[in-house]
Each structure stands twice: as C-alpha cells, then as structure tokens.
Design an enzyme around this catalytic site. Structure first.
Site, PDB file in Angstrom:
ATOM      1  N   HIS B 214      77.297  -5.379  37.624  1.00  0.00           N
ATOM      2  CA  HIS B 214      78.203  -4.521  36.878  1.00  0.00           C
ATOM      3  C   HIS B 214      79.612  -4.724  37.398  1.00  0.00           C
ATOM      4  O   HIS B 214      79.824  -5.016  38.585  1.00  0.00           O
ATOM      5  CB  HIS B 214      77.764  -3.057  36.994  1.00  0.00           C
ATOM      6  CG  HIS B 214      76.668  -2.728  36.021  1.00  0.00           C
ATOM      7  ND1 HIS B 214      76.229  -1.449  35.789  1.00  0.00           N
ATOM      8  CD2 HIS B 214      75.922  -3.523  35.218  1.00  0.00           C
ATOM      9  CE1 HIS B 214      75.262  -1.471  34.873  1.00  0.00           C
ATOM     10  NE2 HIS B 214      75.050  -2.717  34.527  1.00  0.00           N
ATOM     11  N   CYS B 245      79.781   2.763  32.773  1.00  0.00           N
ATOM     12  CA  CYS B 245      78.972   3.177  33.917  1.00  0.00           C
ATOM     13  C   CYS B 245      78.660   4.655  33.771  1.00  0.00           C
ATOM     14  O   CYS B 245      79.580   5.474  33.705  1.00  0.00           O
ATOM     15  CB  CYS B 245      79.750   2.928  35.206  1.00  0.00           C
ATOM     16  SG  CYS B 245      78.860   3.472  36.680  1.00  0.00           S
ATOM     17  N   ASN B 254      78.674  -3.103  32.497  1.00  0.00           N
ATOM     18  CA  ASN B 254      78.234  -4.496  32.420  1.00  0.00           C
ATOM     19  C   ASN B 254      79.389  -5.492  32.430  1.00  0.00           C
ATOM     20  O   ASN B 254      80.468  -5.217  31.920  1.00  0.00           O
ATOM     21  CB  ASN B 254      77.467  -4.707  31.112  1.00  0.00           C
ATOM     22  CG  ASN B 254      76.084  -4.090  31.160  1.00  0.00           C
ATOM     23  OD1 ASN B 254      75.284  -4.418  32.013  1.00  0.00           O
ATOM     24  ND2 ASN B 254      75.830  -3.177  30.243  1.00  0.00           N
TER      25      ASN B 254
END
Lengths: 318, 308
Positions: B214, B245, B254
């Site tokens: 991430h 998030c 991502n």
C-alpha cells in the site's frame, strides 16, 4: 574545498556500494523554499517565506536552499530574494545556498549575505536553449565567471545538471552526455553535482545507467540526486542511487513545486516521504520528521493547498 | 537485456486487485454494470490476473453485494485468471456456483487485526480457511493466500518477520499456491520489507511469493523494487490506485497499477501489460467514481504537453 575532501572517502564509499550496503548517513538538501515555491502558482509573501525557512532551520536539516538571485522579470516568485536572505535566522551548522545564474546575481547574493551559491547546467541542448536562450557550452562559460568570483571569495558552489533522465523537448538523454556536463562542472570547481530528473520520467533502470556513466567521471561522494515524483518513481529512483553509494538527496517539504511541463502533475519529491524511507532503512539524516511535517502543514496552510506528502496525509497513529 | 544481467526477474506477474480491493475501499458504491465494464476493459490490457469480487456477506461489505451478478456478467478472456475472495466455506460454494475458477483466503500476521476484522484468532481463522482449501483442492480450484499486516498493524504496531513467516508457512502448507504478503497500512519501508522477506523466504519458495504494497506513506514502489531485487516476481496493484486506507482517513491505499508498470517497463522487466490500455481503464473508472486518479503516471500522461 569539498571536492578535495571527498576523494579520501570515495574508495570506502564505492566498496560499501559494491557490497550492496546503504550509506550510513545521508545529507538531505531541502529545496522547498526555492525550487518548491518557485513552481507553485501562488506567490508567497516575504514574511511567510522567512517563517518557512526559520521553521526548516529547526528540523535538523543541514542545507536549505533559500532563494534565487534571478531577475524578478523571469521569476517573480523570487523577487524578494534580498529581503529573504537578510531576514532569515541563520543557524550555525546550517547552509543556506542560493541560486546565482550569472555574475550579477552572484554579486547581489554575496552583498545580501549569501555564503554558498548554486549554478544550473543541463544535459540537453534544447532545454538550455528554451530555458536560458544559449547553448550548453555558452552557459558553462557564463558559469565560469561565477566560479572565478566564488573562488576569490571562498564561496562554495554547487552545480545542478537538469534533464539527466530525460528532457521535455529532446526526449531521451544519453548517460554519456550527463557524464560530460557533470565532469565539466565538477572540474570547474563545483564541490557537488546534483543530478536532476527534471520531468520525473526516470526509473530505477535509467537512474542506474546514468549514475554508472557519471560515476566514471565524478567521485560518488560529490554526487547528489534531485528526483521529481511526476511519475511516482522518485523514491524508487532515490533507493537505487543510495544502493550505488550516493549519499546526498534533494527534496522539498510537503512536495512543494509542481511540474512546469505537465499541468497539474506533481514535481519535487516530498522531504517527509524521503525521511520516512531513510528512517526505515536505519540511515541517519539528523532530521526530526515531526517538526518537518509541522513545517509542511504551515506552508500548505499559507498556500491554501493540500500537502503532496503521503506521510503527512496519512499521519497514522501506530 | 537489462533485467537479465541485473539479477532482476525477467517477467513479473501483475495481479490486478482494483475491482475488489480497490472498489471495496472506495466511498462510492459502483453499479454492477460499471464493475463489469471495468473488468472487461482490464481483461483487454494483458493483465494475467484480475481479482473480480468478494463472496462475503453484503451486511459486512455492501460494495461487493453484487458478487454473483458480477461473476456471471464478466467476459472471461482466455489466459486471464479471475480469482475471488472466499472467507469461508459458504462463500466458497457460492463462488463456485457463480462460476469462479480460483479463490483467495485472507490471513493476518496480527492477532489484534484478526480479532478486529473477523472476530477470531489467527488460529481460528486458519481452521476456517482449511475447510475452504480442502474443498477447493477436491475440485482442483487453486487457492491464493493473503497475509495482512506483514509490515505493521494498525493496532499492534510492529509485527515480527517470524510471525509473518509462520502464518505464511501455515497457509502454504495447507495448499495455497501463492502467498501475497500485504503491507496493509503501507507503513513498511525497504528496510522492513527486506527483513520480512528474508524470514519468509526461509519457509516458502520464492516463486510462490507475491507482494501487496500500500502506498499510504509513499513507500510502495521503493518496497516493490526491494522485493523484486530479492527475486519476488508477483506484484499486486490497483488500477488508478483505487481504494483508500480504511485506517487513516483521507490517506491513499493501494499502489497504482500504472505506476508499477511504468517502473517495471523502465527496468526492462516484461509484464505483458499495455500501460496505455490500463490508463484508459483507470480513466473510465475514475470518471464513473467522479474522482481523480491516484496514479501519478496517469496524472502526468493526461496532462503532458499542457505546458504552463
């Protein structure tokens, strides 16, 4: 000067790099007040610029590029260069280099109290022509005047090379050309050469290729990387440079400064994100990340814009 | 070529998680036909694997409530895998009935995260997955295992590489063909990525490992590069960087597929994916979601030539 001091270091640096180790310390060169603000749409009042630089001076950063002694006709954002230079608190141990594109700028800078200057070359003929209306060779002649004056005044000069991984006009730039221009500027007396991926187009592949060529001509201890994050590649490119032994990295607080060649796209890599990565690698920078984030908040409020730093955005409490 | 001599893999498989992990973590719920169109567009880009949806209760994940319709509605391109999440046996059976031919299960390297997310311990969750894996193996359905919080946990903080290795090994031994190591909150750096992979690589063969980074702290590409330098050759990403998030409001999640491909292209690593086609799919879904892309490559490319 610095270029002489780096020679005894370079065999150790190269050996460490060969072993795949990272440098133990990295010098972060903060370019937000100059490169950052110069490329922001909003012009920032003098007291805010001074406030920004003073806050940065409290973070542990060793080098803060303060302003640019160019004609306000070309760069209105830096019109207050004399006032800024004279207004900032100069913390002992911190360097405040300024840009000086020619002798006139150099003299004005010194008169305003500058103790270190920078000059800007490029690895692209077209970029040089479009930017300062002369050839690379002619630009280096102009810098020669600055170098001579700087040497006489014992003022260190940092050299920048733009377009090292690509040019907005020429496209591909050969590593050999970058090495050639870097070598010239280093031989002229620049103590450090900052290699700039001006349009952020580079990737770890092209960074490695370019550095391999340049490192044949300039000792790695005299090299810095100035990566733009326009294509999101900056930290990966910095990582590769570190793996090759580079230990000086330029960055801009809050990722100030968009890309002038792609509207709306980002430019400078954010100092916060860089320091976060270096901290995670156990590399010493001396920079207090929280104070840095607070400084980023300050300037973003003043500019009425969101930060470009992901670390600042996340501000996750773990 | 560059990648051959540099010790990097020659080919990296990109696992596109936008339609599932991405859309699941977007505020706006996307209509079924848009989801299907997105997946169909992605199928034409050369991506070898596209995570389609999640067979979880719509009570928990309303964004994925239309899992059956999506699974049945998409065009299946030859050579492309369409895995779906199946957190338990019920979800698994439902997925198979809807035509799924590959499934994924989600473990975590953190007890607290496991408790908060699925209300059971790591051990209990692994028992549940074992049922899914057994059923899957009986039907020759491959199962991919995810390990969340591989580089840090929003509740526990630091996660030991040994714990990640332990959970990964359990999932792999049970029969998962691939283990995707997820930096769920994006806190990892090349330093912690390296240490974690070193521990996991003692237990699991390299070619069964993937990284799912991430970009919450902007570290994703540097972390992916580190993983690739260590020989990992499967990378998860999300078109247009879809999916924020859930643990840090307003933060990104991502890593964008476009930005990953740009980097791999620059390294001379083959992915089989057409970057421009992915950007177009990204543009499509961002327009539908009425949001700006999180991909810097897309931002720069759509604006190139508009000199200030």
């Amino acid at each position: 000067l610095g270029s002489l001091l780096s020679f005894p270091l370079s065999p150790q640096v190269s050996a460490a790099a060969a072993a795949g180790a990272f440098p133990k310390r990295v010098k972060v060169v903060e370019v937000g007040p100059r490169d950052g603000l110069q490329n922001e749409k909003t012009i920032v009042p003098t007291p805010v610029k001074i406030g920004l630089i003073n806050m940065l001076s409290e973070t542990g950063l060793q080098v803060i590029e303060a302003t640019s002694f160019v004609s306000p006709k070309w760069v209105p954002q830096m019109a207050d260069h004399t006032e800024v230079m004279q207004g900032i608190n100069k913390i002992p141990g911190v360097s405040y280099p300024v840009l000086t594109p020619n002798l006139k700028g150099f003299q004005a800078a010194v008169a305003a109290g500058a103790k270190e200057v920078s000059i800007f070359g490029a690895a692209s003929e077209l970029f040089t022509k479009k930017n300062i209306n002369c050839s690379i060779e002619e630009s280096l002649e102009r810098f020669g005047e600055v170098m001579t004056a700087a040497r006489a005044a014992s003022i260190p000069v940092r050299g920048y090379v733009s377009c090292v991984l690509g040019c907005p006009y020429e496209g591909k730039i050969s590593p050999a050309k970058v090495a050639e221009v870097s070598k010239k500027m280093y031989s002229m007396g620049c103590y450090e050469i900052s290699l700039g991926d001006t349009i952020g187009i580079g990737t770890p592949g092209s960074m490695k290729e370019m550095l391999t060529a340049v490192m044949k001509e300039v000792p790695v201890g005299a090299l810095a990387v100035h990566c733009h994050d326009t294509y999101g590649q900056a930290l990966a490119n910095v990582l590769v440079a570190l793996q090759m032994g580079v230990s000086v990295v330029d960055a801009s607080v809050a990722g100030l400064g968009g890309c002038p060649y792609a509207q709306g796209a980002s430019g400078n890599v954010a100092t916060e994100d860089l320091v976060y990565m270096l901290n995670g690698l156990g590399i010493h920078t001396g920079v207090d990340l929280q104070k840095l984030m607070d400084t980023g908040t300050f300037i973003c409020n003043a500019l009425n814009r969101r930060t470009n730093s992901k670390v600042s955005q996340a501000n996750c409490r773990l | 070529q560059e990648s051959k001599t540099s010790g990097l893999p020659e080919y990296v498989k990109i696992v596109e998680v936008g339609p599932r992990d991405g859309l699941q973590n977007e505020k706006v719920i996307v209509p079924t036909d848009i989801k299907i169109e997105l997946i169909n567009q992605l199928s034409k880009t050369g991506l070898p694997a596209i995570e389609v949806t999640s067979f979880v209760s719509s009570k928990w994940v309303p964004q994925m409530a239309d899992h059956k319709e999506v699974m049945r509605g998409i065009e299946r391109y030859p050579g492309v895998q369409y895995p779906v999440l199946t957190p338990n046996l019920q979800g698994f059976h439902s997925a198979i009935a809807a035509g799924a031919t590959e499934v994924s299960v989600f473990g975590a390297a953190s007890e607290s995260f496991s408790k908060m997310n699925i209300n059971c311990s790591i051990e209990e969750s692994i028992d549940k997955f074992e049922e899914v894996v057994k059923a899957a193996r009986n039907m020759n359905i491959p199962v991919r295992g995810y390990v969340s919080c591989a580089l840090g946990c929003p509740y526990e903080g630091n996660i030991t590489p040994a714990k990640v290795a332990e959970v990964s090994k359990r999932l792999y031994s049970m029969g998962c063909y691939e283990i995707s190591l997820g930096d769920t909150i994006g806190v990892g750096t090349p330093g912690s990525m390296k240490r974690m992979l070193e521990a996991v690589m003692k237990e699991i063969p390299l070619n069964a490992l993937a990284v799912h980074c991430h970009d919450t702290y902007g570290q994703a590409l540097a972390n992916i590069l580190t993983a690739i330098q260590m020989g990992v050759a499967v990378v998860d990403s999300s078109v247009a960087g879809l999916g924020g998030c859930p643990y840090a409001k307003g933060a990104t999640g991502n890593v964008a597929t476009e930005d990953v491909i740009y980097m791999l292209n620059g390294l001379g690593i083959n992915t089989g994916v057409d970057l421009y086609a992915v950007m177009e799919a990204g543009n499509f879904i961002c327009t539908a979601l009425n949001k700006k892309t999180n991909s810097k490559v897309a931002q720069a490319s759509f604006n190139i030539g508009t000199v200030n």
